[in-house]
Design an enzyme around this catalytic site. Structure first.
Site, PDB file in Angstrom:
ATOM      1  N   LYS A  14      36.640  52.709  28.693  1.00 27.27           N
ATOM      2  CA  LYS A  14      37.769  53.532  28.521  1.00 27.27           C
ATOM      3  C   LYS A  14      38.480  53.269  27.181  1.00 27.27           C
ATOM      4  CE  LYS A  14      39.654  53.014  32.357  1.00 27.27           C
ATOM      5  NZ  LYS A  14      39.061  51.837  32.613  1.00 27.27           N
ATOM      6  N   ARG A  89      46.093  58.495  39.592  1.00 28.57           N
ATOM      7  CA  ARG A  89      45.442  57.553  40.419  1.00 28.57           C
ATOM      8  C   ARG A  89      45.276  57.979  41.841  1.00 28.57           C
ATOM      9  NH1 ARG A  89      44.001  52.483  38.188  1.00 28.57           N
ATOM     10  NH2 ARG A  89      44.995  51.911  36.382  1.00 28.57           N
ATOM     11  N   ARG A 128      33.700  39.416  28.752  1.00 30.19           N
ATOM     12  CA  ARG A 128      34.690  39.643  28.061  1.00 30.19           C
ATOM     13  C   ARG A 128      35.781  38.946  28.606  1.00 30.19           C
ATOM     14  NH1 ARG A 128      37.662  45.531  29.230  1.00 30.19           N
ATOM     15  NH2 ARG A 128      38.775  44.398  31.036  1.00 30.19           N
ATOM     16  N   ARG A 134      41.877  36.953  29.857  1.00 28.40           N
ATOM     17  CA  ARG A 134      42.583  37.833  31.323  1.00 28.40           C
ATOM     18  C   ARG A 134      41.810  37.268  32.336  1.00 28.40           C
ATOM     19  NH1 ARG A 134      42.213  44.197  30.318  1.00 28.40           N
ATOM     20  NH2 ARG A 134      42.430  43.731  32.673  1.00 28.40           N
ATOM     21  N   ARG A 146      38.482  45.173  42.219  1.00 24.52           N
ATOM     22  CA  ARG A 146      39.091  46.244  41.545  1.00 24.52           C
ATOM     23  C   ARG A 146      38.213  47.405  41.639  1.00 24.52           C
ATOM     24  NH1 ARG A 146      39.462  42.892  36.212  1.00 24.52           N
ATOM     25  NH2 ARG A 146      39.818  44.782  35.000  1.00 24.52           N
TER      26      ARG A 146
END
Length: 190
Positions: A14, A89, A128, A134, A146
């Site tokens: 995204k 959302r 990533r 992260r 998630r």
């Protein structure tokens, strides 16, 4: 004015595609994550209110999130359109967004979902996570949680926009250029 909602699971691309879309179609990119961080960092009234919920571990109520988003739209009166990333959302947020845009004589033109197989995305996020730092990209269980949350919350939104004839699924696997070409094929019809 072109108003687009961009969906996709974490790791679906995204952020990468949002950069392309905002440039090609001259859109104002509104990422709810960025908006939250800005308001909290700058201690705006809405940011302070959101922080009181977040500090307790609670979700920020839709009304607060919507007010932040409306404020950002109001700051950009000359925009050619908006790219909503991470919002809505929930159905309630989608309905509030529709009502707000209608009050301005506007509407969502399209919702586009970047679709990809969970196993490919898990591998992509774990990779990533090695460079991003992260923690949520370094734990496979957190990643899968998630995705579960995304599936539960986004499925009703897809149906909501499908009923309006505004939902488009785009294959999010392939090179950046390939995915960009697929997105363009959808959006160039508007």
């Amino acid at each position: 004015m072109i108003n687009i909602v961009l969906f996709g699971k974490p790791g679906a691309g995204k952020g990468t595609q949002a950069e392309f879309l905002k440039e090609k179609y001259n859109l104002t990119h509104l990422s709810t994550g960025d908006i939250f961080r800005y308001n909290i960092k700058n201690e705006t009234e809405l940011g302070q209110l959101a922080k009181t919920y977040m500090d307790k571990g609670d979700l920020v109520p839709d009304a607060v999130t919507i007010q932040m988003l409306q404020s950002e739209v109001e700051k950009n009166p000359d925009s050619a359109g908006f790219l909503f990333d991470g919002f809505p959302r929930t159905i309630a947020q989608a309905e509030a967004l529709d009502a707000f845009l209608a009050s301005k004589g506007e509407s969502i033109r399209a919702t586009v979902a970047l679709e990809a197989d969970d196993e490919i995305l898990v591998a992509r996020l774990l990779e990533r996570g090695k460079t991003s730092g992260r923690p949520d990209d370094q734990d496979e269980e957190k990643i899968r949680n998630r995705y579960q949350e995304y599936n539960e919350k986004t499925a009703p939104l897809m149906a909501y926009y499908q009923a309006q004839g505004k939902f488009y699924a785009v294959d999010g696997i392939g090179s950046i250029a390939e995915v960009t070409a697929r997105l363009s094929a959808v959006l160039d019809t508007f």
